[in-house]
Write an enzyme that holds these catalytic residues in place. Structure first.
Site, PDB file in Angstrom:
ATOM      1  N   CYS A 118       0.960  -1.219   0.125  1.00 59.47           N
ATOM      2  CA  CYS A 118       0.159   0.007  -0.037  1.00 59.47           C
ATOM      3  C   CYS A 118       0.774   1.301  -0.036  1.00 59.47           C
ATOM      4  O   CYS A 118       1.585   1.587  -1.137  1.00 59.47           O
ATOM      5  CB  CYS A 118      -1.110  -0.128   1.048  1.00 59.47           C
ATOM      6  SG  CYS A 118      -2.456   1.070   0.729  1.00 59.47           S
ATOM      7  N   HIS A 168      -3.297  -4.872   1.522  1.00 63.04           N
ATOM      8  CA  HIS A 168      -2.685  -5.238   2.888  1.00 63.04           C
ATOM      9  C   HIS A 168      -3.197  -6.740   2.931  1.00 63.04           C
ATOM     10  O   HIS A 168      -4.310  -7.317   2.713  1.00 63.04           O
ATOM     11  CB  HIS A 168      -3.533  -4.586   4.095  1.00 63.04           C
ATOM     12  CG  HIS A 168      -3.097  -3.297   4.154  1.00 63.04           C
ATOM     13  ND1 HIS A 168      -2.382  -2.619   4.953  1.00 63.04           N
ATOM     14  CD2 HIS A 168      -3.805  -2.209   3.279  1.00 63.04           C
ATOM     15  CE1 HIS A 168      -2.315  -1.247   4.309  1.00 63.04           C
ATOM     16  NE2 HIS A 168      -3.188  -1.015   3.772  1.00 63.04           N
ATOM     17  N   GLU A 183      -1.233  -8.334   5.606  1.00 59.10           N
ATOM     18  CA  GLU A 183      -0.709  -8.701   6.778  1.00 59.10           C
ATOM     19  C   GLU A 183      -1.955  -8.545   7.952  1.00 59.10           C
ATOM     20  O   GLU A 183      -1.905  -8.898   8.797  1.00 59.10           O
ATOM     21  CB  GLU A 183       0.354  -7.389   7.422  1.00 59.10           C
ATOM     22  CG  GLU A 183      -0.073  -6.016   7.496  1.00 59.10           C
ATOM     23  CD  GLU A 183      -0.482  -5.394   6.166  1.00 59.10           C
ATOM     24  OE1 GLU A 183      -0.332  -6.074   5.098  1.00 59.10           O
ATOM     25  OE2 GLU A 183      -0.817  -4.213   6.384  1.00 59.10           O
TER      26      GLU A 183
HETATM   27  N1  GLN Z   1      -3.421   6.514   0.825  1.00 56.99           N
HETATM   28  C1  GLN Z   1      -2.147   6.317   1.601  1.00 56.99           C
HETATM   29  C2  GLN Z   1      -1.045   7.079   0.908  1.00 56.99           C
HETATM   30  O1  GLN Z   1      -1.073   7.617  -0.145  1.00 56.99           O
HETATM   31  C3  GLN Z   1      -1.820   4.682   1.546  1.00 56.99           C
HETATM   32  C4  GLN Z   1      -2.710   4.092   2.244  1.00 56.99           C
HETATM   33  C5  GLN Z   1      -2.598   2.668   2.942  1.00 56.99           C
HETATM   34  O2  GLN Z   1      -1.263   2.496   3.181  1.00 56.99           O
HETATM   35  N2  GLN Z   1      -3.489   1.961   3.259  1.00 56.99           N
HETATM   36  O3  GLN Z   1      -0.022   6.982   1.464  1.00 56.99           O
END
Ligand code: GLN
Length: 207
Positions: free
Chosen positions: A95, A180, A182
């Site tokens: 992410c 994710h 995890e």
């Molecule tokens: N939207 C977040 C970002 O731009 C990432 C979201 C996440 O890691 N769950 O950093």
């Protein structure tokens, strides 16, 4: 004085164990640590340059990439990280970790992430994904304000897509996922990182 090394597990001292760093400046690093410990890896929280010493793999967790990048710059972690990756350090970015790997942030992968690509918080969702080359059937992914990969170079293998948008990619031993795992019981991506870390440490010259 207590150093961050105090968080290092006994697992790292087992001959068969590998030591995995988890970037712990911000975000859901503790969830990754739990998975890695469950798998028998040694875990070290990485906050400063010295914490990178001796790690065989790295996880860059989800969170907020702007804040995380600010911490990376404050601690001067970008250049040492680039050197380690050039030397073969395997990395799993999830992410915000995917965003950190892209060319506008750490520049470790030849990808350009689009942040919050699926929309805002309300657009968070879960789905089963077919991930190319991952045995054991579909992977359950939790998408939270997730990015997707808007552009990528030829050396990048796209492993999974949602609605035609790449959400998992591999470049050598760098693995970026927009979601994710995890937060689920499925640790196959972490197992893959540990396998890469084990073979990378086996190849590393002994000093
Ligand atoms: N939207 C977040 C970002 O731009 C990432 C979201 C996440 O890691 N769950 O950093």
């Amino acid at each position: 004085m207590l150093s961050t090394r105090a968080t290092e597990d006994a697992g790292s001292r087992r001959p068969s164990g590998v030591l995995i760093g988890v970037l712990a400046l911000q975000g859901d690093f503790e969830a990754h640590e739990r998975v890695l410990r469950r798998l028998g890896a040694g875990v070290r929280e990485v906050r400063v340059i010295d914490d990178l010493d001796g790690i065989a793999g790295l996880v860059i967790p989800g969170g907020e990439s702007t804040t995380m990048m600010f911490g990376v710059q404050r601690e001067g972690l970008a250049e040492p990280l680039r050197e380690l990756v050039a030397g073969g350090l395997p990395v799993l970015g999830s992410c915000a970790g995917l965003i950190m790997l892209d060319c506008a942030h750490l520049g470790l992968m030849d990808i350009r992430a689009q942040r919050n690509a699926f929309g805002r918080q309300i657009k968070s969702f879960e789905t089963d994904l077919d991930v190319a080359g991952l045995p054991g059937g579909p992977l359950h992914g939790v998408f939270i304000r997730a990015p997707w990969i808007a552009e990528h170079g030829d050396g990048v293998e796209i492993l999974a897509e949602v609605d035609g948008h790449p959400v998992a990619a591999r470049e050598g031993r760098l693995l970026a996922v927009a979601f994710h795992t995890e937060l689920t019981e499925d640790d196959r991506l972490h197992v893959l990182l540990l396998e890469w870390a084990q073979s990378a440490s086996a190849q590393a010259p002994r000093g």
